[in-house]
Design a protein around this motif. Structure first.
Motif, mmCIF file in Angstrom:
data_model
loop_
_atom_site.group_PDB
_atom_site.id
_atom_site.type_symbol
_atom_site.label_atom_id
_atom_site.label_comp_id
_atom_site.label_asym_id
_atom_site.label_seq_id
_atom_site.Cartn_x
_atom_site.Cartn_y
_atom_site.Cartn_z
ATOM 1 N N TRP A 23 7.104 47.156 -52.194
ATOM 2 C CA TRP A 23 8.322 47.037 -52.832
ATOM 3 C C TRP A 23 8.190 47.848 -54.204
ATOM 4 O O TRP A 23 9.395 48.520 -54.625
ATOM 5 C CB TRP A 23 8.375 45.483 -53.367
ATOM 6 C CG TRP A 23 9.765 45.191 -54.227
ATOM 7 C CD1 TRP A 23 11.079 45.408 -53.755
ATOM 8 C CD2 TRP A 23 9.753 45.059 -55.531
ATOM 9 N NE1 TRP A 23 11.715 45.268 -54.816
ATOM 10 C CE2 TRP A 23 11.209 45.079 -56.025
ATOM 11 C CE3 TRP A 23 8.852 44.966 -56.731
ATOM 12 C CZ2 TRP A 23 11.622 44.886 -57.092
ATOM 13 C CZ3 TRP A 23 9.456 45.001 -57.907
ATOM 14 C CH2 TRP A 23 10.615 44.782 -58.303
ATOM 15 N N ARG A 24 7.129 47.881 -54.918
ATOM 16 C CA ARG A 24 7.069 48.768 -56.028
ATOM 17 C C ARG A 24 6.992 50.376 -55.823
ATOM 18 O O ARG A 24 7.391 51.341 -56.496
ATOM 19 C CB ARG A 24 5.944 48.211 -56.847
ATOM 20 C CG ARG A 24 5.933 47.071 -57.490
ATOM 21 C CD ARG A 24 5.040 46.679 -58.382
ATOM 22 N NE ARG A 24 4.981 47.500 -59.503
ATOM 23 C CZ ARG A 24 4.331 47.578 -60.461
ATOM 24 N NH1 ARG A 24 3.106 46.624 -60.666
ATOM 25 N NH2 ARG A 24 4.266 48.100 -61.733
ATOM 26 N N ASP A 25 6.522 50.734 -54.569
ATOM 27 C CA ASP A 25 6.212 51.867 -54.262
ATOM 28 C C ASP A 25 6.241 52.049 -52.627
ATOM 29 O O ASP A 25 5.421 52.347 -51.856
ATOM 30 C CB ASP A 25 4.674 52.706 -54.580
ATOM 31 C CG ASP A 25 4.517 54.136 -54.145
ATOM 32 O OD1 ASP A 25 5.460 54.697 -53.973
ATOM 33 O OD2 ASP A 25 3.369 54.619 -54.440
ATOM 34 N N PRO A 26 7.662 52.030 -52.250
ATOM 35 C CA PRO A 26 7.839 52.318 -50.968
ATOM 36 C C PRO A 26 7.270 53.486 -50.191
ATOM 37 O O PRO A 26 7.276 53.418 -48.793
ATOM 38 C CB PRO A 26 9.473 52.006 -50.496
ATOM 39 C CG PRO A 26 10.099 52.305 -51.816
ATOM 40 C CD PRO A 26 8.952 52.024 -52.840
ATOM 41 N N TRP A 27 7.340 54.532 -50.942
ATOM 42 C CA TRP A 27 6.871 55.812 -50.473
ATOM 43 C C TRP A 27 5.453 55.838 -50.140
ATOM 44 O O TRP A 27 4.913 56.714 -49.310
ATOM 45 C CB TRP A 27 7.250 56.992 -51.566
ATOM 46 C CG TRP A 27 7.070 58.440 -50.820
ATOM 47 C CD1 TRP A 27 6.144 59.396 -51.437
ATOM 48 C CD2 TRP A 27 7.953 59.085 -50.090
ATOM 49 N NE1 TRP A 27 6.021 60.468 -50.643
ATOM 50 C CE2 TRP A 27 7.264 60.353 -49.886
ATOM 51 C CE3 TRP A 27 9.081 58.717 -49.388
ATOM 52 C CZ2 TRP A 27 8.146 61.296 -49.096
ATOM 53 C CZ3 TRP A 27 9.695 59.502 -48.543
ATOM 54 C CH2 TRP A 27 9.196 61.061 -48.470
ATOM 55 N N LEU A 28 4.761 54.653 -50.382
ATOM 56 C CA LEU A 28 3.295 54.760 -50.135
ATOM 57 C C LEU A 28 3.046 54.754 -48.612
ATOM 58 O O LEU A 28 2.079 55.185 -48.153
ATOM 59 C CB LEU A 28 2.715 53.202 -50.762
ATOM 60 C CG LEU A 28 1.468 53.049 -50.380
ATOM 61 C CD1 LEU A 28 0.470 54.177 -51.138
ATOM 62 C CD2 LEU A 28 0.845 51.628 -50.968
ATOM 63 N N TRP A 213 8.694 57.520 -35.849
ATOM 64 C CA TRP A 213 9.206 56.067 -36.184
ATOM 65 C C TRP A 213 9.055 55.862 -37.612
ATOM 66 O O TRP A 213 8.047 56.143 -38.238
ATOM 67 C CB TRP A 213 8.250 55.113 -35.463
ATOM 68 C CG TRP A 213 8.564 53.701 -35.484
ATOM 69 C CD1 TRP A 213 9.784 53.136 -35.157
ATOM 70 C CD2 TRP A 213 7.709 52.735 -35.896
ATOM 71 N NE1 TRP A 213 9.876 52.033 -35.612
ATOM 72 C CE2 TRP A 213 8.432 51.747 -35.867
ATOM 73 C CE3 TRP A 213 6.472 52.864 -36.421
ATOM 74 C CZ2 TRP A 213 8.066 50.111 -36.398
ATOM 75 C CZ3 TRP A 213 5.878 51.387 -36.760
ATOM 76 C CH2 TRP A 213 6.754 50.197 -36.888
ATOM 77 N N LEU A 214 10.210 55.427 -38.272
ATOM 78 C CA LEU A 214 10.369 55.322 -39.816
ATOM 79 C C LEU A 214 10.786 54.001 -40.000
ATOM 80 O O LEU A 214 12.042 53.380 -40.234
ATOM 81 C CB LEU A 214 11.372 56.110 -40.323
ATOM 82 C CG LEU A 214 10.981 57.765 -40.421
ATOM 83 C CD1 LEU A 214 12.224 58.542 -40.826
ATOM 84 C CD2 LEU A 214 9.591 57.869 -41.388
ATOM 85 N N PRO A 215 9.743 52.776 -40.030
ATOM 86 C CA PRO A 215 10.115 51.554 -40.220
ATOM 87 C C PRO A 215 10.666 51.222 -41.987
ATOM 88 O O PRO A 215 9.979 51.952 -42.612
ATOM 89 C CB PRO A 215 8.991 50.734 -39.863
ATOM 90 C CG PRO A 215 7.912 51.721 -40.149
ATOM 91 C CD PRO A 215 8.495 53.026 -39.811
ATOM 92 N N TRP A 216 11.236 50.237 -42.120
ATOM 93 C CA TRP A 216 11.651 49.836 -43.598
ATOM 94 C C TRP A 216 9.775 49.172 -44.205
ATOM 95 O O TRP A 216 9.521 48.676 -43.283
ATOM 96 C CB TRP A 216 12.500 48.720 -43.475
ATOM 97 C CG TRP A 216 12.948 48.632 -44.938
ATOM 98 C CD1 TRP A 216 13.892 49.273 -45.728
ATOM 99 C CD2 TRP A 216 12.037 47.275 -45.717
ATOM 100 N NE1 TRP A 216 13.987 48.552 -47.011
ATOM 101 C CE2 TRP A 216 12.881 47.554 -46.972
ATOM 102 C CE3 TRP A 216 11.135 46.767 -45.627
ATOM 103 C CZ2 TRP A 216 12.297 46.763 -48.431
ATOM 104 C CZ3 TRP A 216 10.839 46.074 -46.741
ATOM 105 C CH2 TRP A 216 11.406 45.845 -48.091
ATOM 106 N N PRO A 217 9.780 49.620 -45.201
ATOM 107 C CA PRO A 217 10.483 50.332 -46.567
ATOM 108 C C PRO A 217 10.338 51.935 -46.302
ATOM 109 O O PRO A 217 10.766 52.666 -47.274
ATOM 110 C CB PRO A 217 9.855 49.772 -47.498
ATOM 111 C CG PRO A 217 8.637 49.567 -47.315
ATOM 112 C CD PRO A 217 8.417 49.129 -45.781
ATOM 113 N N ALA A 218 9.502 52.534 -45.398
ATOM 114 C CA ALA A 218 9.606 53.935 -45.352
ATOM 115 C C ALA A 218 10.766 54.427 -45.267
ATOM 116 O O ALA A 218 10.894 55.676 -45.904
ATOM 117 C CB ALA A 218 8.490 54.405 -44.111
ATOM 118 N N SER A 219 11.616 53.928 -44.499
ATOM 119 C CA SER A 219 13.095 54.613 -44.284
ATOM 120 C C SER A 219 13.815 54.666 -45.563
ATOM 121 O O SER A 219 14.490 55.649 -45.852
ATOM 122 C CB SER A 219 13.770 54.110 -43.004
ATOM 123 O OG SER A 219 13.935 52.765 -43.216
ATOM 124 N N ALA A 220 13.759 53.429 -46.248
ATOM 125 C CA ALA A 220 14.313 53.552 -47.559
ATOM 126 C C ALA A 220 14.012 54.344 -48.469
ATOM 127 O O ALA A 220 14.609 55.091 -49.376
ATOM 128 C CB ALA A 220 14.128 52.143 -48.017
#
Length: 317
Positions: A23-28, A213-220
């Motif tokens: 949640w704090r770092d979705p790019w992780l 394949w880009l699941p949330w939170p990667a897509s966000a």
């Protein structure tokens, strides 16, 4: 029973911590997947200062110390990570150097600096001088990076021994939806939400099995990044897509004397495959390769076939 309850509590706690971190770092998640691909391809991260910019790139030494050096240049909205499948397919034949161009990915972006074809060609020449000062390289460029590679090969032949143009921008190819949108002032690669993210993926990929394949939170996280980059993307596209320099690579290509690979996919919906013959008219010594069943991302959709073409370009060891 107590042990089972304790294990359950620990698993729940771990899940809660993981959710908080994401949640704090979705790019992780994206960084973790990129790191997995980089390690799988045997690449390591490196940094260098060149052309007034700080560059982040990945590299891999060859099995043989005298092997050719290959530099790979990504396209518009792309990054060094686009080349990982091809890097893996090439094995240990070559020393590989794969940068994020200035302005893109993890490399430095400076306000008020132009990042068009001539500027990036000069940047790449400076990068090559910094990382391979005594040995000319094989320069591969994809899409926008192909246009940059064409300009660089024409202007800096002492540093570039051979060149590969993959789905390269820089010639007036047959009209398609993407090209007409660019000429109309739009950014057809723009990503603002889930719908436009999927449109972007569907535009650049033809082979459904190769689509990421880009699941949330990667897509966000990706949507957030692309929104933040929208102004920069538009400024670059205004220069390379419809500005005075948009056909510069094709014009410069007639001056290329080195061995050349021209590689396209028949179903490319971005740079139509008609561009292959337009470049070939300007580079008569080029070897032409047209792959079937793939789109704009030939280096991801058909890495083994692209690797075979690159090996032929590089010549015998």
């Amino acid at each position: 029973m107590k042990t089972l309850r304790l294990l359950t509590l620990l698993l729940l706690a771990a899940a809660a911590i993981a959710a908080l971190v994401l949640w704090r770092d979705p790019w992780l998640l994206v960084r973790a997947e990129f790191a997995r691909q980089r390690i799988d391809a045997g690449l390591s991260r490196a940094q260098v200062d060149a052309a007034g910019h700080h560059w982040v790139y990945v590299q891999r030494d060859a099995d043989a110390p005298d092997a050719p050096v290959i530099v790979m240049v990504h396209g518009f909205t792309g990054s060094k990570e686009n080349w990982y499948p091809l890097a893996k397919a090439l094995g240990g034949r070559y020393r590989l150097l794969i940068p994020d161009l200035p302005g893109w990915g993890e490399s430095e972006r400076k306000p008020g600096v132009a990042y068009g074809f001539p500027e990036q060609a000069a940047n790449i020449a400076a990068f090559i001088h910094a990382v391979s000062p005594n040995k000319p390289v094989i320069l591969l460029g994809h899409s926008m990076g192909g246009g940059i590679a064409a300009v660089a090969a024409a202007r800096y032949p002492q540093q570039i021994a051979r060149v590969g143009l993959l789905d390269a921008a820089g010639v007036r190819f047959k009209d398609n939806t993407f090209g007409l949108d660019v000429l109309a002032g739009k950014n057809p690669f723009a990503v603002e939400d889930d719908v436009t993210l999927q449109r972007y993926i569907d535009t650049v990929f033809f082979d459904a099995t190769a689509k990421p394949w880009l699941p949330w939170p990667a897509s966000a996280a990706l949507i957030h990044k692309r929104r933040a980059d929208a102004g920069f993307e538009q400024a670059v596209l205004d220069r390379i897509g419809r500005g005075a320099e948009n056909l510069m690579p094709g014009e410069e290509a007639s001056r290329i004397q080195q061995p050349v690979l021209l590689l396209w996919c028949r179903q490319d919906a971005v740079i139509d495959a008609s561009a292959l013959d337009l470049y070939a008219q300007r580079i008569p010594q080029a070897n032409k390769v047209l792959l079937d069943g793939c789109g704009h991302m030939s280096l991801v959709e058909r890495p083994r076939e692209v690797a075979e073409a690159v090996v032929k370009l590089a010549g015998p060891p």
